[in-house]
Design a protein around this motif. Structure first.
Motif, short mmCIF file in Angstrom:
data_model
loop_
_atom_site.label_atom_id
_atom_site.label_comp_id
_atom_site.label_asym_id
_atom_site.label_seq_id
_atom_site.Cartn_x
_atom_site.Cartn_y
_atom_site.Cartn_z
N ASP A 36 41.58 42.60 29.65
CA ASP A 36 40.96 41.27 29.73
C ASP A 36 39.54 41.30 29.19
O ASP A 36 38.81 42.28 29.37
CB ASP A 36 40.95 40.79 31.18
CG ASP A 36 40.69 39.30 31.30
OD1 ASP A 36 41.65 38.54 31.48
OD2 ASP A 36 39.51 38.89 31.22
N ARG A 55 41.64 34.30 37.35
CA ARG A 55 42.40 35.50 36.94
C ARG A 55 42.07 36.68 37.85
O ARG A 55 42.94 37.45 38.26
CB ARG A 55 42.10 35.86 35.48
CG ARG A 55 42.46 34.78 34.48
CD ARG A 55 42.57 35.33 33.06
NE ARG A 55 41.34 35.94 32.57
CZ ARG A 55 40.34 35.28 32.01
NH1 ARG A 55 40.40 33.96 31.88
NH2 ARG A 55 39.26 35.92 31.56
N LYS A 56 40.79 36.81 38.19
CA LYS A 56 40.35 37.90 39.06
C LYS A 56 40.99 37.79 40.44
O LYS A 56 41.53 38.76 40.99
CB LYS A 56 38.81 37.87 39.17
CG LYS A 56 38.25 38.87 40.16
CD LYS A 56 36.73 38.69 40.28
CE LYS A 56 36.18 39.54 41.40
NZ LYS A 56 34.71 39.38 41.55
N GLU A 61 37.92 32.96 34.39
CA GLU A 61 38.00 34.37 34.77
C GLU A 61 38.04 34.58 36.29
O GLU A 61 38.68 35.50 36.78
CB GLU A 61 36.83 35.16 34.16
CG GLU A 61 35.45 34.73 34.58
CD GLU A 61 34.89 33.59 33.74
OE1 GLU A 61 33.73 33.21 33.99
OE2 GLU A 61 35.62 33.07 32.87
N VAL A 101 37.58 40.77 35.66
CA VAL A 101 39.05 40.73 35.73
C VAL A 101 39.61 42.13 35.49
O VAL A 101 40.50 42.59 36.21
CB VAL A 101 39.63 39.74 34.69
CG1 VAL A 101 41.16 39.69 34.81
CG2 VAL A 101 39.05 38.35 34.90
N LEU A 121 45.88 42.84 32.07
CA LEU A 121 44.65 42.62 32.84
C LEU A 121 43.60 43.67 32.49
O LEU A 121 42.40 43.39 32.46
CB LEU A 121 44.94 42.67 34.34
CG LEU A 121 45.70 41.48 34.96
CD1 LEU A 121 46.02 41.77 36.42
CD2 LEU A 121 44.89 40.21 34.84
#
Length: 333
Positions: A188, A157-158, A154, A193, A185
């Protein structure tokens, strides 16, 4: 190490200097010392070089030129040691001017780090992108950033979402054709995120309100979950659940509901709930109330909500706190 001891003594001497002239002399001596050591850096291990770069950052912070270390910062970005790599990226981010040619030398390294199986290297590259990438470099890194939006971790992704936001700030056409990825997103499973994509949605909505009109139910649902404390306690601040996420969602809703009765009607219930739950007598709660008032007065009008907003504004104005009086007056405007 001896290098960090030297750095400590340098910082201590600066703090104890009695005049600007004495401070300038100390900084000049430090620059001269670095200029003697840095050219010998081929024989210096990377751990020592990392410490020298930290000293050079401090020199630049104090207004002196340390451009002689820039190439070493670029070299350290290629280190296999994550701490050394991060110091290299940090030095480049802080010291290289927006037009500096060394930025282009970092593109290949950033691409390699984003492709790395080590999440720490990917994160270091994504953090560097927000500070180092120029408009011309966007096509070279955008593809890898989009791939990292589906990374297993995560945190990656963030940071990829934050990097995307920076891309959009530099070139509004850069994310054309990638709206579906931004929408994903928002859904998510990790709240960090989800929250990291809100600033992108906010900026894109400011430019074209129709892009995310259909997201009103999703945003309302997320806001409802937050106010009902369904997010982990880590997101609480003074017992208020995720206040900054709440305020970002409220700003987006105010844009999406402006002049749109259908969209606004879907927000009314949650806005009443947000205003009621945030009114706890602490500053961050007042901030949410103020943001809710702004949203209520922007979307399609509702008498009950406008009355509640007027009550909140009058309480702000009557408050003994100058800060609350100020936001009360701002609310009236």
């Amino acid at each position: 190490t001896s290098s960090f001891k030297d750095f400590f003594e340098f910082v201590k001497a600066i703090g104890e200097s009695k005049s600007k002239q004495e401070e300038d002399r100390i900084i000049t001596d430090e620059v001269m010392q670095l200029k003697k050591i840095i050219p010998q850096s081929q024989s210096i291990n990377k751990k020592k070089l990392k410490e020298l770069l930290i000293r050079a950052i401090y020199v630049e912070m104090l207004g002196q030129d340390a451009s002689f270390v820039y190439i070493k910062a670029v070299e350290l970005c290629a280190s296999t040691n994550i701490i050394q790599k991060r110091v290299g990226y940090l030095t480049a981010s802080l010291c290289l001017s927006p037009t500096h040619e060394f930025r282009f030398m970092l593109v290949n390294q950033i691409q390699r780090d984003m492709k790395s199986s080590n999440q720490l290297e990917s994160c270091a590259a994504l953090s560097a992108i927000t500070k180092l990438i120029t408009d011309d470099m966007i096509p070279a890194v955008l593809g890898e950033i989009l791939k990292l939006l589906t990374h297993d971790m995560e945190i990656v992704r963030k940071k990829a979402a934050v990097a995307l936001h920076r891309m959009y700030q530099m070139d509004k056409s850069s994310l054309t054709g990638h709206l579906d990825k931004i929408r994903k997103l928002l859904c998510d499973k990790d709240p960090s995120v989800m929250s990291s994509c809100l600033p992108i949605i906010l900026d894109m909505t400011k430019d074209d309100v129709m892009l995310f009109k259909d997201l009103v139910p999703n945003l309302v649902s997320i806001l409802k979950q937050i106010t009902e404390h369904r997010l982990p306690r880590d997101y609480d601040y003074h017992r208020i659940p995720a206040p900054w996420i709440q305020m970002n969602i409220l700003r987006i809703l105010s844009l999406l509901g402006r002049g749109d009765q259908g969209a606004s009607e879907g927000m009314y219930e949650v806005l009443v709930d947000v205003m009621k739950r945030a009114d706890t007598g602490i500053n961050v709660g007042y901030a949410i109330v103020y943001e809710t008032v702004k949203t209520v007065t922007t979307i399609y009008p509702n008498a009950t909500l406008l009355d509640a907003a007027a009550t909140s504004i009058s309480r702000f104005i009557r408050s003994d706190s100058h800060n609350l009086k100020y936001i009360g007056i701002k609310g009236l405007a």
